[in-house]
Design an enzyme around this catalytic site. Sequence first.
Site, PDB file in Angstrom:
ATOM      1  N   CYS A   9      12.074  30.414  -6.716  1.00 10.99           N
ATOM      2  CA  CYS A   9      12.405  29.256  -5.881  1.00 10.99           C
ATOM      3  C   CYS A   9      12.608  29.698  -4.435  1.00 10.99           C
ATOM      4  CB  CYS A   9      13.667  28.584  -6.411  1.00 10.99           C
ATOM      5  SG  CYS A   9      14.226  27.241  -5.350  1.00 10.99           S
TER       6      CYS A   9
ATOM      7  N   LYS B  27     -18.705   0.208   1.321  1.00 10.29           N
ATOM      8  CA  LYS B  27     -17.540   1.092   1.206  1.00 10.29           C
ATOM      9  C   LYS B  27     -17.526   2.092   2.346  1.00 10.29           C
ATOM     10  CE  LYS B  27     -15.944   0.385  -3.182  1.00 10.29           C
ATOM     11  NZ  LYS B  27     -14.900   0.764  -4.052  1.00 10.29           N
TER      12      LYS B  27
ATOM     13  N   CYS C  86      16.462  29.155  -3.490  1.00  8.42           N
ATOM     14  CA  CYS C  86      17.599  29.851  -4.086  1.00  8.42           C
ATOM     15  C   CYS C  86      17.195  31.116  -4.843  1.00  8.42           C
ATOM     16  CB  CYS C  86      18.368  28.916  -5.016  1.00  8.42           C
ATOM     17  SG  CYS C  86      17.475  28.525  -6.528  1.00  8.42           S
TER      18      CYS C  86
ATOM     19  N   ASP D 271      15.798 -19.118  11.841  1.00  9.77           N
ATOM     20  CA  ASP D 271      16.048 -18.595  10.504  1.00  9.77           C
ATOM     21  C   ASP D 271      17.337 -19.170   9.956  1.00  9.77           C
ATOM     22  OD1 ASP D 271      13.886 -17.131  11.062  1.00  9.77           O
ATOM     23  OD2 ASP D 271      14.837 -15.158  10.853  1.00  9.77           O
TER      24      ASP D 271
ATOM     25  N   CYS E 182      12.492  24.481 -10.357  1.00  9.32           N
ATOM     26  CA  CYS E 182      13.593  25.434 -10.282  1.00  9.32           C
ATOM     27  C   CYS E 182      14.697  24.964 -11.219  1.00  9.32           C
ATOM     28  CB  CYS E 182      14.102  25.498  -8.845  1.00  9.32           C
ATOM     29  SG  CYS E 182      15.698  26.321  -8.730  1.00  9.32           S
TER      30      CYS E 182
ATOM     31  N   TYR F 228      -9.444 -15.136  -0.483  1.00  8.78           N
ATOM     32  CA  TYR F 228     -10.799 -15.034   0.065  1.00  8.78           C
ATOM     33  C   TYR F 228     -11.883 -15.736  -0.747  1.00  8.78           C
ATOM     34  CZ  TYR F 228     -10.306 -10.946  -3.010  1.00  8.78           C
ATOM     35  OH  TYR F 228     -10.011 -10.117  -4.049  1.00  8.78           O
TER      36      TYR F 228
ATOM     37  N   ASP G 245      -7.464  -3.556   0.210  1.00  8.80           N
ATOM     38  CA  ASP G 245      -7.288  -2.606  -0.880  1.00  8.80           C
ATOM     39  C   ASP G 245      -5.966  -2.875  -1.603  1.00  8.80           C
ATOM     40  OD1 ASP G 245      -8.036  -0.584  -2.486  1.00  8.80           O
ATOM     41  OD2 ASP G 245      -7.482   1.031  -1.118  1.00  8.80           O
TER      42      ASP G 245
ATOM     43  N   LYS H 232     -12.428  -5.668   3.285  1.00 10.31           N
ATOM     44  CA  LYS H 232     -12.223  -5.434   1.848  1.00 10.31           C
ATOM     45  C   LYS H 232     -10.809  -4.891   1.682  1.00 10.31           C
ATOM     46  CE  LYS H 232     -14.537  -3.574  -2.211  1.00 10.31           C
ATOM     47  NZ  LYS H 232     -13.360  -3.021  -2.880  1.00 10.31           N
TER      48      LYS H 232
ATOM     49  N   CYS I 273      20.982  25.113  -6.484  1.00 12.81           N
ATOM     50  CA  CYS I 273      19.810  25.132  -5.605  1.00 12.81           C
ATOM     51  C   CYS I 273      20.013  24.039  -4.539  1.00 12.81           C
ATOM     52  CB  CYS I 273      18.574  24.855  -6.452  1.00 12.81           C
ATOM     53  SG  CYS I 273      17.059  24.882  -5.526  1.00 12.81           S
TER      54      CYS I 273
ATOM     55  N   GLU J 106     -16.237  -9.914   5.699  1.00  6.79           N
ATOM     56  CA  GLU J 106     -14.769  -9.926   5.590  1.00  6.79           C
ATOM     57  C   GLU J 106     -14.264  -8.518   5.357  1.00  6.79           C
ATOM     58  OE1 GLU J 106     -13.746 -12.422   2.258  1.00  6.79           O
ATOM     59  OE2 GLU J 106     -15.081 -13.995   2.976  1.00  6.79           O
TER      60      GLU J 106
HETATM   61  P1  AMP Z   1     -14.428  -3.021  -6.567  1.00  4.20           P
HETATM   62  O1  AMP Z   1     -13.000  -3.043  -7.111  1.00  4.20           O
HETATM   63  O2  AMP Z   1     -14.696  -1.836  -5.730  1.00  4.20           O
HETATM   64  O3  AMP Z   1     -15.439  -3.362  -7.604  1.00  4.20           O
HETATM   65  O4  AMP Z   1     -14.477  -4.227  -5.531  1.00  4.20           O
HETATM   66  C1  AMP Z   1     -14.289  -5.542  -5.945  1.00  4.20           C
HETATM   67  C2  AMP Z   1     -12.909  -5.950  -5.554  1.00  4.20           C
HETATM   68  O5  AMP Z   1     -12.771  -6.002  -4.152  1.00  4.20           O
HETATM   69  C3  AMP Z   1     -12.585  -7.334  -5.985  1.00  4.20           C
HETATM   70  O6  AMP Z   1     -12.180  -7.397  -7.318  1.00  4.20           O
HETATM   71  C4  AMP Z   1     -11.456  -7.681  -5.057  1.00  4.20           C
HETATM   72  O7  AMP Z   1     -10.235  -7.281  -5.663  1.00  4.20           O
HETATM   73  C5  AMP Z   1     -11.633  -6.771  -3.867  1.00  4.20           C
HETATM   74  N1  AMP Z   1     -11.749  -7.437  -2.576  1.00  4.20           N
HETATM   75  C6  AMP Z   1     -11.051  -7.071  -1.467  1.00  4.20           C
HETATM   76  N2  AMP Z   1     -11.345  -7.831  -0.417  1.00  4.20           N
HETATM   77  C7  AMP Z   1     -12.249  -8.752  -0.827  1.00  4.20           C
HETATM   78  C8  AMP Z   1     -12.912  -9.831  -0.180  1.00  4.20           C
HETATM   79  N3  AMP Z   1     -12.731 -10.094   1.132  1.00  4.20           N
HETATM   80  N4  AMP Z   1     -13.767 -10.574  -0.922  1.00  4.20           N
HETATM   81  C9  AMP Z   1     -13.962 -10.296  -2.224  1.00  4.20           C
HETATM   82  N5  AMP Z   1     -13.364  -9.282  -2.899  1.00  4.20           N
HETATM   83  C10 AMP Z   1     -12.511  -8.509  -2.211  1.00  4.20           C
HETATM   84 ZN    ZN Z   2      16.061  26.668  -6.458  1.00  7.98          ZN
END
Ligand code: AMP
Ligand code: ZN
Length: 668
Positions: free
Chosen positions: A405, A311, A408, A33, A423, A223, A116, A114, A429, A112
Amino acid sequence: MPHNIQQKIESLRTELHQHNYHYYILDQPTISDFEFDYKLKELQDLENQYPEFHDPNSPSLRVGGGITKNFPTIQHQFRMYSLDNSYDFNDLEDWEKRIIKTIDEPVEFVAELKYDGASISILYENGKLVQAVTRGDGFQGDEITHNIRTISDIPLQLNGDYPERFFIRGEIYLTRKRFDKINASRVEEGLDPFMNPRNTASGSLKMQDSREVRKRGLSAVLYQYIGDYFPAETHWELLSKAKNWGFRVSEDQARLCKTLEEVKNFITHWEKERHLLPFEIDGIVVKVNALRHQRQLGYTAKSPRWAMAYKFKAEKVETLLKGVSYQVGRTGAITPVANLQPILLAGTTVKRASLHNEDIIKKLDLHENDWVYVEKGGEIIPKIVGVNRQKRTSETNPITYIQNCPECGTPLLKTEDQAIHFCPNELHCPPQVVGRMIHYVSRKALNIDHLGGETIEQLYREKLIENPADLYTLTKEQLLPLERMAEKSVQNILEGIEKSKYSPFEKVLYGIGIKHVGETVAKKLVKNFPNIERLKSTSIEELCQVEDIGIKIAVSITEFFKNSENLMMIERLKSYGVQLEKQENAQGSISYVLDGKTFLFTGKLSLFTREQAEEMVDQHGGKNISAVSKNLNYLVVGEKAGSKLKKAQAIGSIIILDEQQFLDLING
Ligand code: AMP
Ligand code: ZN
């Protein structure tokens, strides 16, 4: 000469891009680093000296700096479709049947995770990152290129045989660890924690200051390749090519499946094991592998027929409600919390669930000793989603919300929108008293190092402090006997408090916690009212004439100064030497003890950050310079100082200081 410089700059850039790739993508750094930082600094210095060789994709710009006031709207050249959802294996089998109707040969899938987070589309031309756009409504999104460049997972310059122009899509997300860290520091600063990593990630992408985005520590995974030209026959190959060009791709946790059975195994595996991942996923995405098949299948009005999201069900368990307790936050907001009989949910033992507010308790019609359903959705804290009425015995009482509260005893009030109780006893407090002091010492206020939330709480419990002014009366004799305190930590705390006396008036004004007075308003106030006396004696009318100050803020300010306890605190702060008026000399100057002297910092600093050090130099009349030369007067060295130190020693005339000596110099 400039030609050589340009070559030097370019070779440093190429080298640093390579090191970034080894570090972030391959997870196999090939230099330390320290060496990396050294090269980076070298590049930055050259870039500062020769701005004509600016390149928006330079690895030096990772740290951010670009400010975007309005994010321009950009049409997606290729629409960003959503995905069809499935919730069980039947749905998946139906999907496969529909595919087989169109394609009469064996079909392979790629399964793959999904991820979030927030999806983005990034354009690369000639191997360089050109533009990044959010998904938006799928047809058009917001351009957030500056912010995307700060994310270390995203390459700015590609390697190998990449196509001339293409888009890559992926997800920006926060690991659980980063998310917890962000929230911990928000709580330290007296801010409300964020709800979940996903919203925090997408919110971060839309911050105006890319330096702040950088601090969030976002991650990215790519992806999907898309363009006019495809350099492969299958999605799987595209992923592995993308990886070679320098992307972090989904392939690492994906599987190429010959049959739907294999897809199902992959799903079953991750549905159970997803808690082991360092980030959140909400399902699995299944894609038809062959691009030829994808083309044959095409799109519906909303989504590709060649892909399907599976899902995960939110995990739900049933347990006994032992009672409801009420927490008072640092701003006085009340949060009801359900205490549960401990139960295993989504890989962790759950003992508590948040209930948010009274309306939710009423809507659930919660009774004492109810059996409740608890779910872990996108939020970190699980929530109660229902009651098992069958198990309710007839003589239980409904849960009634508290009126006073719990800390206090003050009768609670409700916020304007009537949802949250709070509160109103701001000054006495306990959690609010503590909150106010935490705010006072926080980074954006007086920035007192070594005094975090826990220490403030401890000092309050020990009855040593009750409001910010008390901090200045603390002594070594009081602190040393306390738990977790040692000679060094006490010294740090006291030094930090001492240093805060040099913080400018605007920071103090923000720090004393007048309701609705944030950083910006504090600055505006200081511009118009050069000292606290002027501010104290102003009127609502006069305040309202100041830009950005409306009636709400004006009332809050005048109320603050009507309170005798506040006035007393201010008098005390003044007597301890805290800045309660604007410094008229050059912006932010505190002294001129370093007048005319030049400074450079090297190595790993431990008493302050490099930024703070440079600010101190500025504030005391010195000058920061970026390289070792005969013009340098002082080199301040931290741990593991390297070539700069050697060079300085060789020059001979440069005074070499350690951090403490530097502080001593400032303090005369
Ligand atoms: P939804 O938001 O539930 O309609 O799901 C679609 C969204 O899943 C896409 O817009 C992506 O943002 C997300 N996503 C997450 N992982 C993947 C993946 N491996 N391939 C494609 N989409 C993905
Ligand atoms: Zn309080």
